[in-house]
Design a protein around this motif. Structure first.
Motif, PDB file in Angstrom:
ATOM      1  N   ILE A 429       0.837  -1.206   0.000  1.00 33.68           N
ATOM      2  CA  ILE A 429       0.000   0.000   0.000  1.00 33.68           C
ATOM      3  C   ILE A 429       0.867   1.249   0.000  1.00 33.68           C
ATOM      4  CG2 ILE A 429      -1.657   1.344   1.357  1.00 33.68           C
ATOM      5  CD1 ILE A 429      -2.836  -1.361   2.295  1.00 33.68           C
ATOM      6  N   MET A 430       1.961   1.236   0.783  1.00 31.41           N
ATOM      7  CA  MET A 430       2.886   2.372   0.802  1.00 31.41           C
ATOM      8  C   MET A 430       3.527   2.579  -0.568  1.00 31.41           C
ATOM      9  SD  MET A 430       4.776   1.972   4.513  1.00 31.41           S
ATOM     10  CE  MET A 430       5.977   3.258   4.090  1.00 31.41           C
ATOM     11  N   THR A 431       3.809   1.486  -1.271  1.00 28.08           N
ATOM     12  CA  THR A 431       4.378   1.586  -2.626  1.00 28.08           C
ATOM     13  C   THR A 431       3.442   2.360  -3.546  1.00 28.08           C
ATOM     14  OG1 THR A 431       5.478  -0.562  -2.354  1.00 28.08           O
ATOM     15  CG2 THR A 431       5.246   0.264  -4.605  1.00 28.08           C
ATOM     16  N   VAL A 432       2.164   2.017  -3.492  1.00 24.53           N
ATOM     17  CA  VAL A 432       1.165   2.670  -4.344  1.00 24.53           C
ATOM     18  C   VAL A 432       1.034   4.144  -3.985  1.00 24.53           C
ATOM     19  CG1 VAL A 432      -1.260   2.709  -5.031  1.00 24.53           C
ATOM     20  CG2 VAL A 432      -0.113   0.515  -4.662  1.00 24.53           C
ATOM     21  N   LEU A 433       0.896   4.449  -2.702  1.00 24.72           N
ATOM     22  CA  LEU A 433       0.688   5.833  -2.269  1.00 24.72           C
ATOM     23  C   LEU A 433       1.898   6.705  -2.557  1.00 24.72           C
ATOM     24  CD1 LEU A 433      -1.142   5.280   1.154  1.00 24.72           C
ATOM     25  CD2 LEU A 433      -2.141   5.967  -1.036  1.00 24.72           C
ATOM     26  N   ALA A 434       3.108   6.208  -2.257  1.00 20.75           N
ATOM     27  CA  ALA A 434       4.318   7.001  -2.478  1.00 20.75           C
ATOM     28  C   ALA A 434       4.533   7.276  -3.964  1.00 20.75           C
ATOM     29  CB  ALA A 434       5.531   6.272  -1.897  1.00 20.75           C
ATOM     30  N   SER A 435       4.301   6.270  -4.808  1.00 20.62           N
ATOM     31  CA  SER A 435       4.458   6.464  -6.256  1.00 20.62           C
ATOM     32  C   SER A 435       3.420   7.444  -6.780  1.00 20.62           C
ATOM     33  CB  SER A 435       4.323   5.117  -6.985  1.00 20.62           C
ATOM     34  OG  SER A 435       5.321   4.214  -6.562  1.00 20.62           O
ATOM     35  N   PHE A 436       2.201   7.374  -6.230  1.00 18.01           N
ATOM     36  CA  PHE A 436       1.125   8.280  -6.637  1.00 18.01           C
ATOM     37  C   PHE A 436       1.489   9.729  -6.303  1.00 18.01           C
ATOM     38  CE2 PHE A 436      -2.815  10.618  -5.838  1.00 18.01           C
ATOM     39  CZ  PHE A 436      -3.535  10.353  -6.995  1.00 18.01           C
ATOM     40  N   ILE A 437       2.017   9.941  -5.097  1.00 19.78           N
ATOM     41  CA  ILE A 437       2.400  11.301  -4.675  1.00 19.78           C
ATOM     42  C   ILE A 437       3.499  11.853  -5.575  1.00 19.78           C
ATOM     43  CG2 ILE A 437       3.506  12.637  -2.823  1.00 19.78           C
ATOM     44  CD1 ILE A 437       2.033  10.745  -0.839  1.00 19.78           C
ATOM     45  N   LEU A 438       4.516  11.040  -5.873  1.00 18.57           N
ATOM     46  CA  LEU A 438       5.600  11.512  -6.742  1.00 18.57           C
ATOM     47  C   LEU A 438       5.108  11.750  -8.164  1.00 18.57           C
ATOM     48  CD1 LEU A 438       9.038   9.767  -6.067  1.00 18.57           C
ATOM     49  CD2 LEU A 438       8.318  12.096  -5.568  1.00 18.57           C
ATOM     50  N   LEU A 439       4.206  10.881  -8.637  1.00 17.99           N
ATOM     51  CA  LEU A 439       3.681  11.042  -9.995  1.00 17.99           C
ATOM     52  C   LEU A 439       3.023  12.403 -10.165  1.00 17.99           C
ATOM     53  CD1 LEU A 439       3.012   9.833 -12.806  1.00 17.99           C
ATOM     54  CD2 LEU A 439       0.938   8.874 -11.784  1.00 17.99           C
ATOM     55  N   PHE A 440       2.249  12.803  -9.177  1.00 20.06           N
ATOM     56  CA  PHE A 440       1.540  14.077  -9.296  1.00 20.06           C
ATOM     57  C   PHE A 440       2.358  15.252  -8.768  1.00 20.06           C
ATOM     58  CE2 PHE A 440      -1.857  11.174 -10.094  1.00 20.06           C
ATOM     59  CZ  PHE A 440      -2.591  11.833 -11.064  1.00 20.06           C
ATOM     60  N   SER A 441       3.633  14.972  -8.448  1.00 26.73           N
ATOM     61  CA  SER A 441       4.571  16.056  -8.162  1.00 26.73           C
ATOM     62  C   SER A 441       5.308  16.478  -9.430  1.00 26.73           C
ATOM     63  CB  SER A 441       5.581  15.611  -7.100  1.00 26.73           C
ATOM     64  OG  SER A 441       4.951  15.339  -5.881  1.00 26.73           O
ATOM     65  N   LEU A 442       5.157  15.680 -10.500  1.00 28.49           N
ATOM     66  CA  LEU A 442       5.752  16.056 -11.781  1.00 28.49           C
ATOM     67  C   LEU A 442       5.064  17.304 -12.317  1.00 28.49           C
ATOM     68  CD1 LEU A 442       6.010  12.549 -13.492  1.00 28.49           C
ATOM     69  CD2 LEU A 442       7.923  13.916 -12.677  1.00 28.49           C
ATOM     70  N   ASN A 443       5.742  17.997 -13.229  1.00 24.72           N
ATOM     71  CA  ASN A 443       5.125  19.205 -13.770  1.00 24.72           C
ATOM     72  C   ASN A 443       3.912  18.858 -14.633  1.00 24.72           C
ATOM     73  OD1 ASN A 443       6.022  18.748 -16.553  1.00 24.72           O
ATOM     74  ND2 ASN A 443       8.051  19.286 -15.817  1.00 24.72           N
ATOM     75  N   THR A 444       3.075  19.845 -14.844  1.00 20.79           N
ATOM     76  CA  THR A 444       1.804  19.635 -15.553  1.00 20.79           C
ATOM     77  C   THR A 444       2.023  19.084 -16.959  1.00 20.79           C
ATOM     78  OG1 THR A 444       0.877  21.497 -14.321  1.00 20.79           O
ATOM     79  CG2 THR A 444      -0.352  20.734 -16.237  1.00 20.79           C
ATOM     80  N   ALA A 445       3.065  19.563 -17.633  1.00 21.55           N
ATOM     81  CA  ALA A 445       3.345  19.089 -18.993  1.00 21.55           C
ATOM     82  C   ALA A 445       3.603  17.587 -19.006  1.00 21.55           C
ATOM     83  CB  ALA A 445       4.547  19.836 -19.568  1.00 21.55           C
ATOM     84  N   ALA A 446       4.340  17.102 -18.010  1.00 17.45           N
ATOM     85  CA  ALA A 446       4.653  15.674 -17.947  1.00 17.45           C
ATOM     86  C   ALA A 446       3.387  14.846 -17.761  1.00 17.45           C
ATOM     87  CB  ALA A 446       5.631  15.403 -16.813  1.00 17.45           C
ATOM     88  N   ILE A 447       2.500  15.312 -16.893  1.00 11.42           N
ATOM     89  CA  ILE A 447       1.262  14.578 -16.625  1.00 11.42           C
ATOM     90  C   ILE A 447       0.387  14.531 -17.879  1.00 11.42           C
ATOM     91  CG2 ILE A 447      -0.876  14.585 -15.289  1.00 11.42           C
ATOM     92  CD1 ILE A 447       0.774  15.802 -12.975  1.00 11.42           C
ATOM     93  N   TRP A 448       0.266  15.670 -18.573  1.00 13.59           N
ATOM     94  CA  TRP A 448      -0.558  15.700 -19.785  1.00 13.59           C
ATOM     95  C   TRP A 448       0.061  14.878 -20.915  1.00 13.59           C
ATOM     96  CZ3 TRP A 448      -5.387  16.445 -19.850  1.00 13.59           C
ATOM     97  CH2 TRP A 448      -5.999  17.324 -18.950  1.00 13.59           C
ATOM     98  N   LEU A 449       1.384  14.854 -20.975  1.00 14.00           N
ATOM     99  CA  LEU A 449       2.048  14.015 -21.973  1.00 14.00           C
ATOM    100  C   LEU A 449       1.763  12.539 -21.714  1.00 14.00           C
ATOM    101  CD1 LEU A 449       5.521  15.751 -22.453  1.00 14.00           C
ATOM    102  CD2 LEU A 449       3.855  15.268 -24.248  1.00 14.00           C
ATOM    103  N   MET A 450       1.792  12.148 -20.435  1.00 13.50           N
ATOM    104  CA  MET A 450       1.488  10.765 -20.104  1.00 13.50           C
ATOM    105  C   MET A 450       0.034  10.427 -20.450  1.00 13.50           C
ATOM    106  SD  MET A 450       1.983   7.746 -19.137  1.00 13.50           S
ATOM    107  CE  MET A 450       3.718   7.841 -18.740  1.00 13.50           C
ATOM    108  N   VAL A 451      -0.883  11.342 -20.147  1.00 14.80           N
ATOM    109  CA  VAL A 451      -2.296  11.125 -20.488  1.00 14.80           C
ATOM    110  C   VAL A 451      -2.456  10.957 -22.000  1.00 14.80           C
ATOM    111  CG1 VAL A 451      -4.581  12.200 -20.547  1.00 14.80           C
ATOM    112  CG2 VAL A 451      -3.200  12.319 -18.456  1.00 14.80           C
ATOM    113  N   ALA A 452      -1.779  11.833 -22.767  1.00 16.55           N
ATOM    114  CA  ALA A 452      -1.857  11.747 -24.230  1.00 16.55           C
ATOM    115  C   ALA A 452      -1.290  10.424 -24.736  1.00 16.55           C
ATOM    116  CB  ALA A 452      -1.108  12.922 -24.863  1.00 16.55           C
TER     117      ALA A 452
END
Length: 469
Positions: A429-452
């Protein structure tokens, strides 16, 4: 036979025994030493002599050490998850294949598609870095390529094709087609040489350390930026996290490993410990040698610091070994990526020709495919902003791995008598939560690129992959 609906096709799960039978065509020739060399070669590849300086200057200052430790702790959780999954399901394709068995074909495809972005972009980035370093090395001997062939297409700079980057990937593709045992032996020696020089850098650099360069160890946060304070440390951790794709590189070759139940956990955890120790050592020494501001926009901070300290021989040696280190990273990335493409073909989500193996048990078509794509991406297309996709894909894969461990323990059809993640279910569970927090600490461009990228993957699946039997 009743025709499956769209939803039923998306939710179908692969049989673990079917994967074991299919991957039986791949020859188990790799041991713990080869797997650790592959993992270390990827994790401490192009970034070990550059990332500490860049992250220190742009995000964390001397606290880059904490950024590395934080990234290692979160990656360590993922490493334990990967170790358990690889021990229970030693299949080619790593998190893609595990998700296909544990969750569903659609979830597996999305996980694999995210990992594919990691491999392709990491290959392009490292080949570009290797080319730049090699050209700088040759410039010292008076040799310079025509401007057109120095880098990928850039109309403002007059460049059009990264010749040396393309040749590096082509050479590795050729070696990979010759046999995995031979290329693993080359990887072993490259990694040993790299570790020796990293240790040499740390020992020599310690003689030039000035303690006042570490003060303040955590610079004050600069409002409106990602520099300094806790936010700077966190931002720094997200930037270096892509290096831990090495875990996936190891796991992607599970089907070609001798005694995977023991070998895989030992190789994954051993890679984490050794790589993190070396990263932290380099970061600590580098920021102690000179003020972190000196490393801003410096493509070779470690070699520069040695030269400025009067250690010219060690600086030149480091430059040569940095080239070898990047080359070893390319080797591991290309092999891991080719096994992922093989897995797609094996399951019919991409052309089945990709899963064909030759008389040596090598997926030669998959090797050729990823070699060609990596050359096009790295040598022709400028990929600057896409670099963020690598960390995003890694973090997404780590989240899925944590969730997969939670589901794996409930499966009665999977023989699971190897390594098991401790403190279940807290650590998954800690693996999932910690990775989730870091994922959404990336800049907005990175998140939208991943979504695309994921949207493109969904379209590929719906219009091609889902049609398989």
């Amino acid at each position: 036979m009743c025709k499956l609906t769209l939803w039923q096709k998306m939710c179908r799960r692969e049989s673990p025994q079917n994967y074991a039978d299919k991957d039986g065509k791949l020859k188990a020739v790799l041991g713990k030493r080869e797997m650790m060399a592959m993992g270390i070669g990827t994790v401490i590849g192009a970034g070990v002599f550059t990332m500490p300086g860049i992250v220190a200057a742009e995000y964390a200052g001397p606290a880059v050490v904490i950024s590395f430790i934080l990234a290692a702790l979160i990656a360590g959780l993922a490493a334990l998850a990967y170790a358990e999954l690889a021990s229970a399901m030693p299949f080619a394709g790593s998190v893609y294949s595990w998700s296909n068995v544990i969750f569903s074909e659609f979830v597996g495809w999305l996980a694999g598609w995210a990992i594919l972005a990691e491999y392709l972009i990491a290959l392009a980035l490292v080949s570009s870095a290797w080319s730049s370093y090699f050209q700088g090395f040759l410039t010292g001997f008076g040799f310079e390529l025509p401007k057109l062939f120095q880098a990928a297409f850039n109309i403002n700079k007059g460049t059009g094709f990264d010749l040396f980057g393309a040749l590096a990937i082509l050479l590795i593709g050729y070696l990979a087609c010759r046999g995995l045992k031979n290329i693993a032996r080359i990887e072993n020696w490259l990694v040993i040489g790299k570790i020796i020089v990293i240790i040499l850098f740390i020992l020599v650099g310690l003689t030039a350390v000035q303690v006042n360069n570490w003060v303040p160890f955590i610079p004050q946060h600069q409002p409106g930026t990602h520099f300094g304070g806790v936010s700077g440390i966190l931002a720094g951790a997200t930037q270096i996290f892509f290096a831990y794709i090495g875990f996936d590189t190891i796991a992607a070759n599970s089907a070609e490993v001798k005694n995977p139940q023991k070998t895989m956990p030992q190789a994954i955890i051993g890679t984490l410990v050794i790589a993190t120790t070396l990263f932290v050592g380099v970061a600590l020494v580098l920021t102690g040698m000179f003020p972190y501001e000196k490393f801003l926009d410096n493509a070779e901070p470690a070699a520069w610091a040695l030269r400025e300290s009067g250690h010219l021989f060690t600086a030149n040696l480091l430059s040569v070994v940095a080239l070898m280190g990047m080359f070893s990273g390319l080797v591991a990335l290309l092999i891991g990526g080719s096994r992922l493409i093989y897995s797609f073909g094996r399951d019919g989500l991409m052309p089945r020709q990709f899963a064909k193996v030759d008389q040596k048990g090598l997926p030669k078509t998959a090797i050729i495919v990823i070699t060609i794509i990596a050359i096009i991406l790295g040598a022709v297309f400028p990929i600057g902003m896409l670099a963020n996709l690598v960390s995003a894909g890694t973090l997404l894969a780590f989240m899925i791995a944590g969730l997969a461990v939670l589901r794996l323990r409930k499966r009665q059809d999977i023989l699971h008598n190897g390594f098991k993640m401790p403190w279940f279910p807290i650590l998954p569970i800690m693996t999932v939560l910690a990775s989730f927090i870091l994922l959404f600490s990336l800049n907005t461009a990175a998140i939208w690129l991943m979504v695309a990228w994921l949207v493109i993957g969904i379209l590929v699946y719906l219009f091609y992959g889902i049609q398989h039997d």
